[in-house]
Scaffold this active site. Sequence first.
Site, PDB file in Angstrom:
ATOM      1  N   GLY A 194      66.258   3.705  39.417  1.00 40.89           N
ATOM      2  CA  GLY A 194      65.254   4.568  38.812  1.00 40.89           C
ATOM      3  C   GLY A 194      63.877   4.395  39.393  1.00 40.89           C
ATOM      4  O   GLY A 194      62.880   4.815  38.794  1.00 40.89           O
ATOM      5  N   PRO A 216      70.248   2.231  43.820  1.00 39.41           N
ATOM      6  CA  PRO A 216      69.248   3.261  44.101  1.00 39.41           C
ATOM      7  C   PRO A 216      69.866   4.502  44.731  1.00 39.41           C
ATOM      8  O   PRO A 216      70.793   4.425  45.533  1.00 39.41           O
ATOM      9  CB  PRO A 216      68.318   2.559  45.100  1.00 39.41           C
ATOM     10  N   GLY A 217      69.344   5.637  44.365  1.00 39.19           N
ATOM     11  CA  GLY A 217      69.739   6.896  44.996  1.00 39.19           C
ATOM     12  C   GLY A 217      68.502   7.556  45.550  1.00 39.19           C
ATOM     13  O   GLY A 217      68.258   7.595  46.753  1.00 39.19           O
ATOM     14  N   ARG A 254      65.496  21.704  41.247  1.00 39.92           N
ATOM     15  CA  ARG A 254      64.703  20.682  40.559  1.00 39.92           C
ATOM     16  C   ARG A 254      63.368  21.197  40.001  1.00 39.92           C
ATOM     17  O   ARG A 254      62.993  20.826  38.882  1.00 39.92           O
ATOM     18  CB  ARG A 254      64.459  19.484  41.480  1.00 39.92           C
ATOM     19  N   TYR A 274      63.596  20.376  36.191  1.00 38.81           N
ATOM     20  CA  TYR A 274      62.825  19.209  35.783  1.00 38.81           C
ATOM     21  C   TYR A 274      61.315  19.440  35.791  1.00 38.81           C
ATOM     22  O   TYR A 274      60.560  18.578  35.354  1.00 38.81           O
ATOM     23  CB  TYR A 274      63.087  18.031  36.731  1.00 38.81           C
ATOM     24  N   CYS A 310      67.859  36.602  41.185  1.00 38.40           N
ATOM     25  CA  CYS A 310      67.553  37.693  40.251  1.00 38.40           C
ATOM     26  C   CYS A 310      67.009  37.197  38.916  1.00 38.40           C
ATOM     27  O   CYS A 310      67.160  37.854  37.892  1.00 38.40           O
ATOM     28  CB  CYS A 310      68.800  38.551  40.019  1.00 38.40           C
ATOM     29  N   GLU A 311      66.423  36.008  38.916  1.00 42.54           N
ATOM     30  CA  GLU A 311      65.717  35.472  37.766  1.00 42.54           C
ATOM     31  C   GLU A 311      64.452  34.817  38.295  1.00 42.54           C
ATOM     32  O   GLU A 311      64.282  34.668  39.504  1.00 42.54           O
ATOM     33  CB  GLU A 311      66.573  34.440  37.021  1.00 42.54           C
ATOM     34  N   TYR A 370      69.061  14.854  44.901  1.00 43.34           N
ATOM     35  CA  TYR A 370      69.335  15.826  43.840  1.00 43.34           C
ATOM     36  C   TYR A 370      68.873  17.233  44.230  1.00 43.34           C
ATOM     37  O   TYR A 370      68.376  17.978  43.392  1.00 43.34           O
ATOM     38  CB  TYR A 370      68.699  15.379  42.520  1.00 43.34           C
TER      39      TYR A 370
END
Length: 405
Positions: free
Chosen positions: A218, A260-261, A298, A302, A328-329, A356
């Site tokens: 994190g 970790p990512g 993202r 987020y 289309c949004e 991500y």
Amino acid sequence: MQSKDLLQLAEQFGSPIYVYDAEKIQSQYNRLTKAFSKVDKLRINYAMKALSNVAILQLLKDMGAGLDTVSIQEVLLGLHAGYAPEKIFYTPNGVSLEEIEEVNAMGVQINIDNLSILEQFGTKHPNVPVCIRINPHVMAGGNTNISVGHIDSKFGISIHQLPHLVRIVENTKMNIVGIHMHTGSDILDIEVFLYAAEILFDAAKNFKNLEFLDFGSGFKVPYKKDDIETDIEELGRKLSKRFNAFCTEYGKELTLIFEPGKFLVSEAGFFLAKVNVVKQTTSTVFAGIDSGFNHLIRPMLYGSQHHIENISNPKGKERFYSVVGYICETDTFANNRRISEIKEGDILCFRNAGAYCFSMASNYNSRYKPAEVLWLNGEGHLIRARESFEDLLKNQIPLPIAATV
């Protein structure tokens, strides 16, 4: 990487496209291992959900990393990439006992995060080495969607359920070899992390045959100039000292594990998209690109901020643009952002696109997923081809002609 390299790759492989800098991934891995060099037994398990391309997995394997996986499919990808089963850690959430048993049969380290499955698995497989995921009830992370250690989280076994957990282990005579926690992503205050670590240390005292403690990850990375980030070096100094002291107290040298990512791959990633149209309205100038939240969700999911630069005109006069996609949004990447003057056909670069981003891409609006390229030793290597119409149809089964009459 330099802008000229990115432009060359966009020209060579087309847009939109994801590019990953191998050197940055390697430097982040080395930075983390150096920060914890005072720990004798350290293991880094890459959280592959951040970016699961097989070439990226191979790159990290060659550096000595293990894998943190959350699904049986990720386990299979890890094995396909050449990881030994014992180098793969499996931490699912809300999956069936059958999937856990199937993964266990592959020789992978199992991490269980709920009492029901723990009791069922322990009753059937008491000799299998198992890790337990604890929820320390510590709120951490930059967004509620990625804060997973608080009291209302679905992840982990509540620290307040520890007596029940210990009773299950005693009754089943399970082989508990590790304790795990993960509080969330984008952690800034290392004191919060250290506080959660103390909870993990206290929980570990209830189990006599541990081999490792897994502290999750994190760690926050910078997303813009002068942005704050997790002080890995300070965390390394403080946690290493405390971890070594705990091992002495426990009477056994344990392995310290991180998973970790984002920390490893976020800053290594660049997303390149071409400007389809510059549209002036009464109040806003829109730069519409050949992508949307089908490729990079993202910012919409987020509220994350990705620094955007016009690498086709890096020294141009800055103007205010809202960068939007072709879905289309409403798919707005940035509102009224200062960017060097944009013209149709320019290439925009989104930074911090390694974690991500592609892994959350979809075929919404029946759009193709983009290509991926690894920049390694000064060359671009295609590591995922751009999708085609045939890929959209691959698993679709049309009705028989007779059924449509």
